[in-house]
Enzyme design. Structure first.
Site, PDB file in Angstrom:
ATOM      1  N   HIS A   1       4.840  -6.544 -19.084  1.00 32.25           N
ATOM      2  CA  HIS A   1       5.657  -5.741 -18.163  1.00 32.25           C
ATOM      3  C   HIS A   1       5.675  -4.246 -18.746  1.00 32.25           C
ATOM      4  CE1 HIS A   1       8.865  -5.608 -15.006  1.00 32.25           C
ATOM      5  NE2 HIS A   1       8.334  -4.574 -14.857  1.00 32.25           N
TER       6      HIS A   1
ATOM      7  N   LEU B   1       0.865  -1.181  -0.049  1.00 34.15           N
ATOM      8  CA  LEU B   1       0.140  -0.075  -0.032  1.00 34.15           C
ATOM      9  C   LEU B   1       0.689   1.338  -0.013  1.00 34.15           C
ATOM     10  CD1 LEU B   1      -3.002   0.543   0.068  1.00 34.15           C
ATOM     11  CD2 LEU B   1      -2.830   0.865   2.582  1.00 34.15           C
ATOM     12  N   GLY B   2       1.512   1.344  -0.910  1.00 30.08           N
ATOM     13  CA  GLY B   2       2.465   2.585  -1.265  1.00 30.08           C
ATOM     14  C   GLY B   2       2.016   3.569  -2.304  1.00 30.08           C
TER      15      GLY B   2
ATOM     16  N   ILE C   1       1.895   3.206  -5.692  1.00 30.78           N
ATOM     17  CA  ILE C   1       0.651   2.496  -6.639  1.00 30.78           C
ATOM     18  C   ILE C   1      -0.354   1.797  -5.674  1.00 30.78           C
ATOM     19  CG2 ILE C   1       0.844   0.543  -8.077  1.00 30.78           C
ATOM     20  CD1 ILE C   1       3.864   1.124  -8.468  1.00 30.78           C
TER      21      ILE C   1
ATOM     22  N   ARG D   1       2.652  -4.388   7.380  1.00 33.54           N
ATOM     23  CA  ARG D   1       3.887  -5.139   7.603  1.00 33.54           C
ATOM     24  C   ARG D   1       4.517  -4.027   8.434  1.00 33.54           C
ATOM     25  NH1 ARG D   1       6.511  -7.798   2.620  1.00 33.54           N
ATOM     26  NH2 ARG D   1       7.279  -9.407   4.101  1.00 33.54           N
TER      27      ARG D   1
ATOM     28  N   ASP E   1       1.126  -8.786 -15.401  1.00 37.95           N
ATOM     29  CA  ASP E   1       2.107  -8.005 -16.004  1.00 37.95           C
ATOM     30  C   ASP E   1       3.312  -8.292 -15.631  1.00 37.95           C
ATOM     31  OD1 ASP E   1       2.313  -5.574 -17.994  1.00 37.95           O
ATOM     32  OD2 ASP E   1       3.254  -4.796 -15.970  1.00 37.95           O
TER      33      ASP E   1
ATOM     34  N   GLU F   1      10.424 -13.778 -17.022  1.00 35.77           N
ATOM     35  CA  GLU F   1      10.177 -12.814 -18.184  1.00 35.77           C
ATOM     36  C   GLU F   1      11.627 -12.539 -18.823  1.00 35.77           C
ATOM     37  OE1 GLU F   1       9.753  -8.406 -16.510  1.00 35.77           O
ATOM     38  OE2 GLU F   1       8.116  -9.535 -15.798  1.00 35.77           O
TER      39      GLU F   1
ATOM     40  N   ARG G   1       6.317  -7.442  -9.158  1.00 36.55           N
ATOM     41  CA  ARG G   1       7.613  -8.027  -9.761  1.00 36.55           C
ATOM     42  C   ARG G   1       7.307  -9.594  -9.880  1.00 36.55           C
ATOM     43  NH1 ARG G   1       8.965  -3.592 -11.063  1.00 36.55           N
ATOM     44  NH2 ARG G   1      11.009  -2.730 -10.825  1.00 36.55           N
TER      45      ARG G   1
END
Length: 316
Positions: free
Chosen positions: A279, A152-153, A155, A175, A256, A261, A232
């Site tokens: 991505h 929950l930053g 983004i 956390r 994504d 990848e 990621r």
């Protein structure tokens, strides 16, 4: 400590991301960007800065080949694969470009969630192949459902706002940070997954989140649950995900990013309940401008003033 910008500085580029040609031309009087694989020993010997990104990073072994290095700049918010301990040991500063693409990543996550819930990709393929009536079964919406956010930053916070605007409840993995807004905090990912209809990953990569979403978390998400990953690939145990999808332990996944990848496991490519994008969640014309601006700000900040605009805190 930076000794000032005297003439053209060489910046080694250790990332596959292409820099804008017009922007490069504008920086030519001050900076010359040289691809890592085209730089000989002489170029590495004098390079004071390296440009990379979170996925590519800079290892201790690579850093050791750069005796004059002063600054490692990440072209984006992530820096999980830059060896921060090795940088600190050498007195090398690290910087990044925070919050330059967080809104478009949140938008992309929302798009993936809606497309997955409503079955857009499969419906599009079916209609184009001549089907119609057989595809008109009801599809679930998201209003009234719970979105669980891991990370929950910048983004995740923007995604939470979007989700609430659509009538969703928002929960998140807490956390150790203070409670955030009116969102429901959960202390561990299994409990968060069990409470969620959609689990969205917007957290950093790196050792702290490696395979955070494993078989147990996926089982907790349940047979109607959806997974969205714009973080990621390393955050998700890919083998466990493929097995959970094949067994119907979760309803679908929209990714994504993938652990392997740009290679995509054949099993994921074959599944109709999986949506894949390459991505690019953070890529838009606007974010490219913002990232270029942050990069030159960091370079100028270091070479002209001895401090990048967006430094990364190095480990003690």
């Amino acid at each position: 400590m930076a000794s000032g910008l005297h003439g053209e500085q060489q910046v080694l580029v250790l990332t596959r991301l292409a820099l804008d040609a017009a922007w490069l031309a504008a920086q030519a009087p001050r900076y010359r960007f040289v691809a890592w694989n085209e730089a000989g020993d002489g170029a590495r010997a004098i390079a004071r800065a390296v440009l990379t990104n979170g996925s590519t990073g800079l290892s201790a072994a690579e850093l050791a080949t750069l005796p004059a290095l002063e600054l490692v700049a990440s072209f984006g918010a992530g820096y999980e694969n830059i060896d921060l301990a090795a940088a600190r040991a050498r007195g090398v500063r690290v910087c990044h470009a925070p919050d330059t693409n967080s809104q478009v990543v949140a938008d992309h996550a929302l798009t993936l969630m809606l497309a997955l819930s409503r079955g857009i990709a499969a419906l599009d393929r079916g209609v184009k192949s001549g089907q119609w009536e057989s595809l008109r079964a009801p599809r679930p919406g998201v209003r009234g459902k719970t979105l669980g956010i891991v990370g929950l930053g910048n983004i995740g916070g923007k995604l939470a706002v979007l989700a609430q605007a659509m009538g969703m409840q928002v929960a998140y993995l807490r956390r150790g940070a203070p409670a955030a807004g009116h969102y429901a905090p959960y202390a561990d990912p299994i409990a968060l997954a069990a409470a969620s209809d959609v689990l969205a990953l917007t957290c950093p990569g790196g050792a702290a989140t490696h395979h955070l979403v494993d078989a147990a978390v996926l089982r907790a998400l349940g047979p109607r649950g959806l997974l969205v990953n714009v973080a990621r690939g390393s955050v998700v145990d890919t083998v466990a995900l493929v097995e959970a999808l094949a067994r119907g332990e979760i309803a679908g996944a929209a990714l994504d990013v993938i652990e392997t990848e740009p290679l995509v496991p054949a099993a994921l490519r074959a599944m109709d309940q999986v949506i894949l994008t390459p991505h690019l969640a953070g890529r838009s014309p606007e974010t490219r401008v913002a990232q270029h601006t942050a990069l030159v700000g960091n370079l100028d900040g270091w070479f002209l003033h001895g401090e990048p605009v967006h430094p990364v805190a190095l480990p003690a």
